[in-house]
Write a protein that holds these residues in place. Structure first.
Motif, PDB file in Angstrom:
ATOM      1  N   ASP A 170       0.822  -1.210   0.000  1.00 34.91           N
ATOM      2  CA  ASP A 170       0.000   0.000   0.000  1.00 34.91           C
ATOM      3  C   ASP A 170       0.858   1.263   0.000  1.00 34.91           C
ATOM      4  OD1 ASP A 170      -2.345   1.429  -0.061  1.00 34.91           O
ATOM      5  OD2 ASP A 170      -2.675   1.338   2.117  1.00 34.91           O
ATOM      6  N   GLY A 171       1.869   1.274  -0.860  1.00 39.01           N
ATOM      7  CA  GLY A 171       2.711   2.461  -0.978  1.00 39.01           C
ATOM      8  C   GLY A 171       3.487   2.799   0.285  1.00 39.01           C
ATOM      9  N   GLY A 172       3.833   1.784   1.038  1.00 36.16           N
ATOM     10  CA  GLY A 172       4.605   2.019   2.262  1.00 36.16           C
ATOM     11  C   GLY A 172       3.752   2.231   3.489  1.00 36.16           C
ATOM     12  N   LEU A 173       2.447   1.970   3.394  1.00 36.12           N
ATOM     13  CA  LEU A 173       1.552   2.191   4.532  1.00 36.12           C
ATOM     14  C   LEU A 173       1.258   0.931   5.322  1.00 36.12           C
ATOM     15  CD1 LEU A 173      -1.045   4.743   3.080  1.00 36.12           C
ATOM     16  CD2 LEU A 173       0.813   5.188   4.696  1.00 36.12           C
ATOM     17  N   THR A 174       1.592  -0.239   4.801  1.00 37.51           N
ATOM     18  CA  THR A 174       1.370  -1.467   5.566  1.00 37.51           C
ATOM     19  C   THR A 174       2.648  -2.296   5.633  1.00 37.51           C
ATOM     20  OG1 THR A 174       0.612  -2.715   3.637  1.00 37.51           O
ATOM     21  CG2 THR A 174      -1.073  -1.597   4.956  1.00 37.51           C
ATOM     22  N   TYR A 175       2.891  -2.844   6.823  1.00 35.40           N
ATOM     23  CA  TYR A 175       4.039  -3.728   7.070  1.00 35.40           C
ATOM     24  C   TYR A 175       3.492  -5.011   7.676  1.00 35.40           C
ATOM     25  CZ  TYR A 175       7.505  -0.022   6.299  1.00 35.40           C
ATOM     26  OH  TYR A 175       8.298   0.955   5.744  1.00 35.40           O
ATOM     27  N   SER A 176       3.716  -6.136   6.994  1.00 32.69           N
ATOM     28  CA  SER A 176       3.167  -7.412   7.449  1.00 32.69           C
ATOM     29  C   SER A 176       4.289  -8.359   7.858  1.00 32.69           C
ATOM     30  CB  SER A 176       2.343  -8.065   6.341  1.00 32.69           C
ATOM     31  OG  SER A 176       1.280  -7.212   5.934  1.00 32.69           O
ATOM     32  N   TYR A 177       4.097  -9.017   9.009  1.00 31.20           N
ATOM     33  CA  TYR A 177       5.086  -9.950   9.542  1.00 31.20           C
ATOM     34  C   TYR A 177       4.424 -11.293   9.814  1.00 31.20           C
ATOM     35  CZ  TYR A 177       7.984  -5.833  10.644  1.00 31.20           C
ATOM     36  OH  TYR A 177       8.719  -4.685  10.586  1.00 31.20           O
ATOM     37  N   THR A 178       5.160 -12.367   9.556  1.00 25.75           N
ATOM     38  CA  THR A 178       4.733 -13.716   9.934  1.00 25.75           C
ATOM     39  C   THR A 178       5.633 -14.183  11.070  1.00 25.75           C
ATOM     40  OG1 THR A 178       3.997 -14.247   7.695  1.00 25.75           O
ATOM     41  CG2 THR A 178       4.436 -16.100   9.181  1.00 25.75           C
TER      42      THR A 178
ATOM     43  N   GLY B 113      -4.879 -13.849  12.244  1.00 24.60           N
ATOM     44  CA  GLY B 113      -4.652 -15.198  12.732  1.00 24.60           C
ATOM     45  C   GLY B 113      -3.636 -15.181  13.863  1.00 24.60           C
ATOM     46  N   ASP B 114      -3.187 -16.351  14.277  1.00 28.92           N
ATOM     47  CA  ASP B 114      -2.267 -16.444  15.410  1.00 28.92           C
ATOM     48  C   ASP B 114      -0.829 -16.114  15.055  1.00 28.92           C
ATOM     49  OD1 ASP B 114      -4.241 -17.136  17.193  1.00 28.92           O
ATOM     50  OD2 ASP B 114      -3.891 -19.308  17.000  1.00 28.92           O
ATOM     51  N   ASP B 115      -0.503 -16.130  13.759  1.00 26.85           N
ATOM     52  CA  ASP B 115       0.904 -16.022  13.395  1.00 26.85           C
ATOM     53  C   ASP B 115       1.221 -14.872  12.449  1.00 26.85           C
ATOM     54  OD1 ASP B 115      -0.337 -17.034  11.156  1.00 26.85           O
ATOM     55  OD2 ASP B 115       1.239 -18.493  10.709  1.00 26.85           O
ATOM     56  N   LYS B 116       0.276 -13.965  12.233  1.00 24.72           N
ATOM     57  CA  LYS B 116       0.559 -12.825  11.361  1.00 24.72           C
ATOM     58  C   LYS B 116       0.136 -11.526  12.034  1.00 24.72           C
ATOM     59  CE  LYS B 116       0.351 -15.128   6.855  1.00 24.72           C
ATOM     60  NZ  LYS B 116       0.263 -16.499   7.383  1.00 24.72           N
ATOM     61  N   VAL B 117       0.935 -10.466  11.794  1.00 27.58           N
ATOM     62  CA  VAL B 117       0.666  -9.136  12.348  1.00 27.58           C
ATOM     63  C   VAL B 117       0.800  -8.126  11.225  1.00 27.58           C
ATOM     64  CG1 VAL B 117       1.388  -7.387  14.009  1.00 27.58           C
ATOM     65  CG2 VAL B 117       1.574  -9.808  14.602  1.00 27.58           C
ATOM     66  N   VAL B 118      -0.137  -7.178  11.179  1.00 22.14           N
ATOM     67  CA  VAL B 118      -0.115  -6.144  10.148  1.00 22.14           C
ATOM     68  C   VAL B 118      -0.131  -4.773  10.815  1.00 22.14           C
ATOM     69  CG1 VAL B 118      -1.266  -5.155   8.135  1.00 22.14           C
ATOM     70  CG2 VAL B 118      -1.340  -7.641   8.528  1.00 22.14           C
ATOM     71  N   PHE B 119       0.873  -3.955  10.496  1.00 24.82           N
ATOM     72  CA  PHE B 119       0.929  -2.568  10.940  1.00 24.82           C
ATOM     73  C   PHE B 119       0.413  -1.683   9.812  1.00 24.82           C
ATOM     74  CE2 PHE B 119       4.156  -4.759  13.355  1.00 24.82           C
ATOM     75  CZ  PHE B 119       4.141  -4.162  14.605  1.00 24.82           C
ATOM     76  N   THR B 120      -0.482  -0.780  10.145  1.00 25.65           N
ATOM     77  CA  THR B 120      -0.939   0.225   9.192  1.00 25.65           C
ATOM     78  C   THR B 120      -0.443   1.580   9.669  1.00 25.65           C
ATOM     79  OG1 THR B 120      -2.918  -1.050   8.651  1.00 25.65           O
ATOM     80  CG2 THR B 120      -2.928   1.289   8.082  1.00 25.65           C
ATOM     81  N   LEU B 121       0.213   2.313   8.781  1.00 25.11           N
ATOM     82  CA  LEU B 121       0.808   3.592   9.145  1.00 25.11           C
ATOM     83  C   LEU B 121      -0.058   4.765   8.705  1.00 25.11           C
ATOM     84  CD1 LEU B 121       4.570   2.957   8.222  1.00 25.11           C
ATOM     85  CD2 LEU B 121       3.282   2.256  10.257  1.00 25.11           C
ATOM     86  N   LYS B 122       0.105   5.888   9.395  1.00 19.60           N
ATOM     87  CA  LYS B 122      -0.602   7.114   9.038  1.00 19.60           C
ATOM     88  C   LYS B 122       0.008   7.741   7.792  1.00 19.60           C
ATOM     89  CE  LYS B 122      -0.963   8.190  13.973  1.00 19.60           C
ATOM     90  NZ  LYS B 122      -0.428   9.105  15.020  1.00 19.60           N
ATOM     91  N   TYR B 123       1.287   7.549   7.651  1.00 20.40           N
ATOM     92  CA  TYR B 123       2.031   8.107   6.518  1.00 20.40           C
ATOM     93  C   TYR B 123       3.217   7.179   6.254  1.00 20.40           C
ATOM     94  CZ  TYR B 123       4.545   9.956  10.593  1.00 20.40           C
ATOM     95  OH  TYR B 123       5.181  10.086  11.801  1.00 20.40           O
ATOM     96  N   PRO B 124       3.723   7.148   5.029  1.00 18.27           N
ATOM     97  CA  PRO B 124       4.892   6.313   4.752  1.00 18.27           C
ATOM     98  C   PRO B 124       6.068   6.775   5.605  1.00 18.27           C
ATOM     99  CG  PRO B 124       3.852   7.013   2.706  1.00 18.27           C
ATOM    100  CD  PRO B 124       3.216   7.822   3.804  1.00 18.27           C
ATOM    101  N   TYR B 125       6.668   5.855   6.341  1.00 16.18           N
ATOM    102  CA  TYR B 125       7.767   6.171   7.241  1.00 16.18           C
ATOM    103  C   TYR B 125       8.927   5.252   6.887  1.00 16.18           C
ATOM    104  CZ  TYR B 125      10.254   6.592  11.756  1.00 16.18           C
ATOM    105  OH  TYR B 125      11.195   6.801  12.743  1.00 16.18           O
ATOM    106  N   ALA B 126       9.908   5.806   6.181  1.00 17.57           N
ATOM    107  CA  ALA B 126      10.966   5.000   5.580  1.00 17.57           C
ATOM    108  C   ALA B 126      11.682   4.066   6.551  1.00 17.57           C
ATOM    109  CB  ALA B 126      11.968   5.919   4.882  1.00 17.57           C
ATOM    110  N   PRO B 127      12.038   4.525   7.775  1.00 16.11           N
ATOM    111  CA  PRO B 127      12.790   3.622   8.662  1.00 16.11           C
ATOM    112  C   PRO B 127      11.923   2.800   9.600  1.00 16.11           C
ATOM    113  CG  PRO B 127      12.828   5.839   9.574  1.00 16.11           C
ATOM    114  CD  PRO B 127      12.029   5.920   8.289  1.00 16.11           C
ATOM    115  N   PHE B 128      10.644   2.570   9.256  1.00 13.07           N
ATOM    116  CA  PHE B 128       9.757   1.914  10.214  1.00 13.07           C
ATOM    117  C   PHE B 128      10.216   0.503  10.593  1.00 13.07           C
ATOM    118  CE2 PHE B 128       6.129  -0.840  11.265  1.00 13.07           C
ATOM    119  CZ  PHE B 128       5.788  -0.239  12.477  1.00 13.07           C
TER     120      PHE B 128
END
Length: 533
Positions: free
Chosen positions: A94-102, A150-165
Motif C-alpha cells: 500500500d505504498g509504504g503504509l502497511t508492514y506485514s510480519y509472519t 490469525g495467530d501467526d501474522k501481524v499487520v501494521f498500518t501507518l498514518k504516513y509512509p515512514y521509511a525507517p519503520f
C-alpha cells in the motif's frame, strides 16, 4: 533515556567494600567468574548504570539487544536488520503504509506459554496508549493501527509512509497473559519480566547487580554462557579496580583507565565506534543560555579537537552536531575549528561587554551560568571543565557542579547539563526526540526546550518522506540551522572501550548508540560466545 547513573555516595562506598572483600558479584565462593580463572560458562561484567525498569512497555530494550526479550526483527554486527521473532523481513504494501510480519513457529515465553500475534498487538497498543509512561512513544508516531491476522501474522498500518519503520520493530515483545493483567506503569512485570530471549532474570539487587541465567526454552538454542551478572558500579576508578582485582571479568572503562590494561596479556580491549556524543544543553528558559548570541559564542569558543586528544586520548571524534562526520547523513562543510576571535565579536555585537574581571555583562546581567554533570562520570567532568575553560576565554563564566540525577532532573529546564545522546539506525531515531519543540521538557527529550520552526519542519519532513533525496535535504538543513541557532554545544563523539578477560571466542562490537554498557558492548551477542579451547 531509560538508564541512569546510580545515585548516592553510599553505593560507591558499597562497591569499594566489595573490592576489599574480593567477592564476585555473583555471590558465593565459587565460579562467579572473576578474570583470574573463573568458570567459562559464567561471566561478571561491570557497568556504570542500570535500567529504571525491565519492561519494554516503559522503554526497556527499545533499540534491541535485550537479553530477556526479542523483537520481530534484530540487528547483526553491522546493524543490518534480520528476522528474530518474525520469519522474514516485513512485506511492505500500500505504498509504504502497511508492514506485514509472519511469526516464527514454536517460540515460547520463558514460562512455557506460546508466542502469538496477540502478544505483538498488545505490546504495541500498550506503548501507544497515552496512559502508559513511555517517553519514547513519539518513535511510533507513524503507527495508525496494529492488528492480528490469525495467530501467526501481524499487520501494521501507518498514518504516513515512514521509511525507517522496519527498524522500529526491533522493539521487544511482552506476554499479554502476564503483562496484560497489570498496570503497565506500576505492575510487578517491571522488575519480574518474562520474555522469549536467551536469558531470564534470576535476581536484581537495585544499585548492586542484575543476574541472568540461560533460558532453557530459547528458540535460538542454548547459550554456552549459562550465567552472567551485570555489576552496577558507578565510579569509573572503582570499576577498573574491581576488574584488576579479578572481581569482574570485564567492564566498560573511559580511555585513560582502559589504557592501563594494554599490557595485560590475560585481557583484551574492544573499541566500539559510536553515535554517542557529549553535549551541553543550553536551556532557553535561562536568561543567559537563552540568548542566541551566548550560544553562538560558546559554539565558536569550544576546542573540540583538544577534547578528543586530551580527554579521550584520541578515542573519539569532534562533534559538530548530533551526527558523526563519517555518517552518510552528515552535512558537509559544517566542521568548524575553535575561533575565539569570532566568539568575542559575536558577544561584542550583542552588547555583552567585558567587565574588570574579564567576564561579560549586559544590562546588569552577568554572562554566567551553572553546568551540571552526573557524579562519578570522569569523562563528563573533564568535558565540563574544559568547556568552562574555553568559555572563560570568551568572557563567559561557567560554574561546573557535580550532582546526582535526582538533583539534576528538576533543574534541567534552567541549568545547563553535560548530557549524552546518540541513536543508531536512522537520523530520525535520535534527532526528533532531542530537537522537536513538541517534546520540549518531556523527561530527557529536548532537555533544553529548544524551539526552532525550521528545525521542526526539517524533522517532520525527514520523518514523513520516503524519498531519500528529500530526506537528505531536510537533515542537511537541520544541521546547518543548528550551527546558526545552537540549542546545544556539541563537543565530542566517543568511542566505547571495553576490557574483558580473554576466555571466550565470538566477541564482536557493533556501532553503538549512547545507551551503552548494559545492552551494548562486546556482550551484545553473549548468547553466541564460545569458551576458548
Amino acid at each position: 533515556m531509560t538508564t541512569r547513573r546510580i545515585r548516592g555516595a553510599a553505593l560507591v562506598a558499597a562497591a569499594v567494600t566489595g573490592v576489599a572483600a574480593c567477592s564476585a558479584p555473583g555471590g558465593g565462593s565459587g565460579g562467579s567468574g572473576g578474570s583470574g580463572g573463573g568458570a567459562a560458562d559464567s561471566v561478571v561484567i561491570g557497568v556504570a548504570s542500570e535500567p529504571d525498569t525491565l519492561s519494554p512497555l516503559l522503554g526497556y530494550g527499545k533499540d534491541g539487544n535485550s537479553k530477556i526479550f526479542d523483537g520481530l526483527l534484530a540487528r547483526d554486527a553491522r546493524l543490518t536488520l534480520k528476522p528474530a521473532l518474525a520469519t522474514a523481513l516485513p512485506r511492505i504494501g500500500d505504498g509504504g503504509l502497511t508492514y506485514s510480519y509472519t511469526l516464527r513457529k514454536g517460540v515460547e515465553f520463558s514460562d512455557g506459554k506460546p508466542l502469538t500475534s496477540a502478544d505483538v498487538v498488545y505490546t504495541y497498543n500498550t506503548i501507544l496508549d497515552a496512559k502508559t509512561n513511555n517517553s519514547a512513544r513519539s518513535e511510533l508516531d507513524a503507527v495508525r493501527s496494529v492488528r492480528a491476522d490469525g495467530d501467526d501474522k501481524v499487520v501494521f498500518t501507518l498514518k504516513y509512509p515512514y521509511a525507517p519503520f522496519a527498524g522500529r520493530t526491533v522493539l521487544p515483545i511482552v506476554p499479554e497473559h502476564i503483562a496484560g493483567k497489570q498496570d503497565p506503569n506500576t505492575g510487578s512485570f517491571n522488575t519480574e519480566p518474562v520474555g522469549t530471549g536467551p536469558y531470564v532474570l534470576a535476581g536484581w539487587r537495585k544499585g548492586e547487580k542484575l543476574t541472568f541465567k540461560a533460558n532453557p526454552r530459547y528458540w535460538g538454542g542454548a547459550p554456552k554462557v549459562k550465567t552472567f551478572t551485570m555489576a552496577i558500579v558507578e565510579d569509573d576508578d572503582v570499576r577498573a579496580t574491581r576488574l584488576r582485582s579479578g572481581d569482574l571479568d570485564g567492564a566498560i572503562l573511559p580511555p585513560n583507565l582502559a589504557a592501563t590494561f594494554k599490557t595485560d596479556k590475560g585481557r583484551r580491549t574492544y573499541d566500539a565506534k559510536s553515535y554517542d556524543y557529549r553535549t551541553v544543553t543550553l536551556p532557553t528558559a535561562n536568561k543567559v543560555t537563552g540568548d542566541r548570541a551566548i550560544r553562538q559564542a560558546l559554539d565558536a569558543a569550544v576546542d573540540r579537537e583538544a577534547m578528543v586528544d586530551k580527554i579521550l586520548d584520541g578515542a573519539g571524534r569532534p562533534a559538530y552536531g548530533p551526527l558523526p562526520v563519517d555518517d552518510p547523513w552528515f552535512a558537509r562543510d559544517v566542521e568548524r575549528p575553535q575561533d575565539l576571535a569570532a566568539a568575542r565579536k559575536i558577544l561584542d555585537t550583542a552588547g555583552w561587554k567585558p567587565a574588570a574581571d574579564g567576564i561579560r555583562a549586559r544590562n546588569g546581567a552577568r554572562a554566567g551560568f551553572t553546568l551540571l554533570y552526573p557524579s562519578g562520570d570522569k569523562v563528563r567532568q573533564d568535558h565540563a571543565l574544559a568547556y568552562a575553560s574555553d568559555a572563560k576565554k570568551a568572557g563567559i563564566d561557567v560554574k561546573v557542579e557535580s550532582a546526582t540525577w535526582e538533583v539534576i532532573e528538576p533543574r534541567m529546564g534552567k541549568d545547563a547539563v553535560l548530557a549524552g545522546f546518540g541513536s543508531t539506525g536512522d537520523p530520525d531515531y535520535g534527532l526528533y526526540t532531542m530537537l522537536h519543540s513538541s517534546l520540549a521538557g518531556d523527561g530527557f527529550n529536548n532537555m533544553g526546550r529548544y524551539d526552532n520552526p525550521a528545525v521542526d519542519q526539517a524533522l517532520d519532513t525527514g520523518r514523513r518522506s520516503q524519498d531519500r533525496t528529500v530526506r537528505e535535504t531536510a537533515y542537511d538543513t537541520l544541521q546547518r540551522e543548528l550551527v546558526k541557532d545552537p540549542g546545544y554545544t556539541f563537543l565530542t563523539h566517543i568511542d566505547h572501550l571495553y576490557v574483558l578477560a580473554d576466555r571466550w571466542d565470538g566477541l564482536t562490537t557493533q556501532l553503538e548508540p549512547h545507551e551503552h554498557g548494559f545492552a551494548s558492548g562486546p556482550w551484545w551477542n553473549i548468547e553466541a560466545w564460545q569458551p576458548k579451547k
